[in-house]
Design an enzyme around this catalytic site. Structure first.
Site, PDB file in Angstrom:
ATOM      1  N   GLY A   9       0.837  -1.200   0.000  1.00 14.20           N
ATOM      2  CA  GLY A   9       0.000   0.000   0.000  1.00 14.20           C
ATOM      3  C   GLY A   9       0.868   1.244   0.000  1.00 14.20           C
ATOM      4  O   GLY A   9       2.009   1.231  -0.459  1.00 14.20           O
ATOM      5  N   CYS A  10       0.333   2.314   0.530  1.00 14.01           N
ATOM      6  CA  CYS A  10       1.050   3.589   0.596  1.00 14.01           C
ATOM      7  C   CYS A  10       2.364   3.408   1.344  1.00 14.01           C
ATOM      8  O   CYS A  10       2.386   2.962   2.483  1.00 14.01           O
ATOM      9  CB  CYS A  10       0.177   4.629   1.300  1.00 14.01           C
ATOM     10  SG  CYS A  10       0.994   6.212   1.546  1.00 14.01           S
TER      11      CYS A  10
END
Length: 154
Positions: A9-10
């Site tokens: 993810g981020c």
């Protein structure tokens, strides 16, 4: 020192998570797994480069094993959501382990298999050979240390 590379993810939150682990000596965030050479954040965020936001971890194997890092990787995000982590959606946010050698491949595959046996949802984490890692722009490095705890995707 040995290297591990994960996409979960981020990369801001993933880096902050791993920086606090004993044995992790250095981290940097960037892009890997795609087909565009030296991509920028503006290119990667479109989802067209094939790259994942990723973290490169340099760790001391006398203090933490690769197996322990992979277990931590699975704990720091939801490995059952395809191309999504929270509000961040797209292939650039996919769950992926980029293995550096056959030993890392075997460890990652074994842990993923064990988790799949225990989980009610399928683990969709990719396990892929490492590719060129392109360091993200400086403002992405140590983002939470510099800016506090803003949510990813903002």
């Amino acid at each position: 020192m040995e290297k591990a590379v994960f996409g979960a993810g981020c990369f801001w939150g993933v880096e902050a998570f791993f920086e606090g682990i004993r044995g992790v000596e250095e981290t940097r965030v960037g892009y890997t797994g795609g087909h565009v050479e030296s991509p920028s954040y503006e290119e990667v965020k479109t989802g067209t480069t094939g790259h994942a936001e990723a973290i490169e971890i340099w760790y001391n194997p006398w203090k933490i094993s690769y197996e322990e890092l992979v277990i931590k990787f699975f704990e720091c995000h939801n490995p059952t959501t395809m191309n999504r982590q929270g509000i961040d959606v797209g292939t650039q946010y996919r769950s992926v382990i980029f293995f550096q050698n056959l030993q890392q491949l075997e460890v990652a595959a074994r842990i993923k298999s064990k988790l799949n046996q225990k989980s009610s949802k399928k683990i969709v984490t990719e396990i892929s050979p490492a590719k060129e890692f392109y360091q993200a722009e400086e403002y992405h490095q140590k983002y939470f240390q510099k800016n506090g705890t803003l949510a990813c995707g903002i």
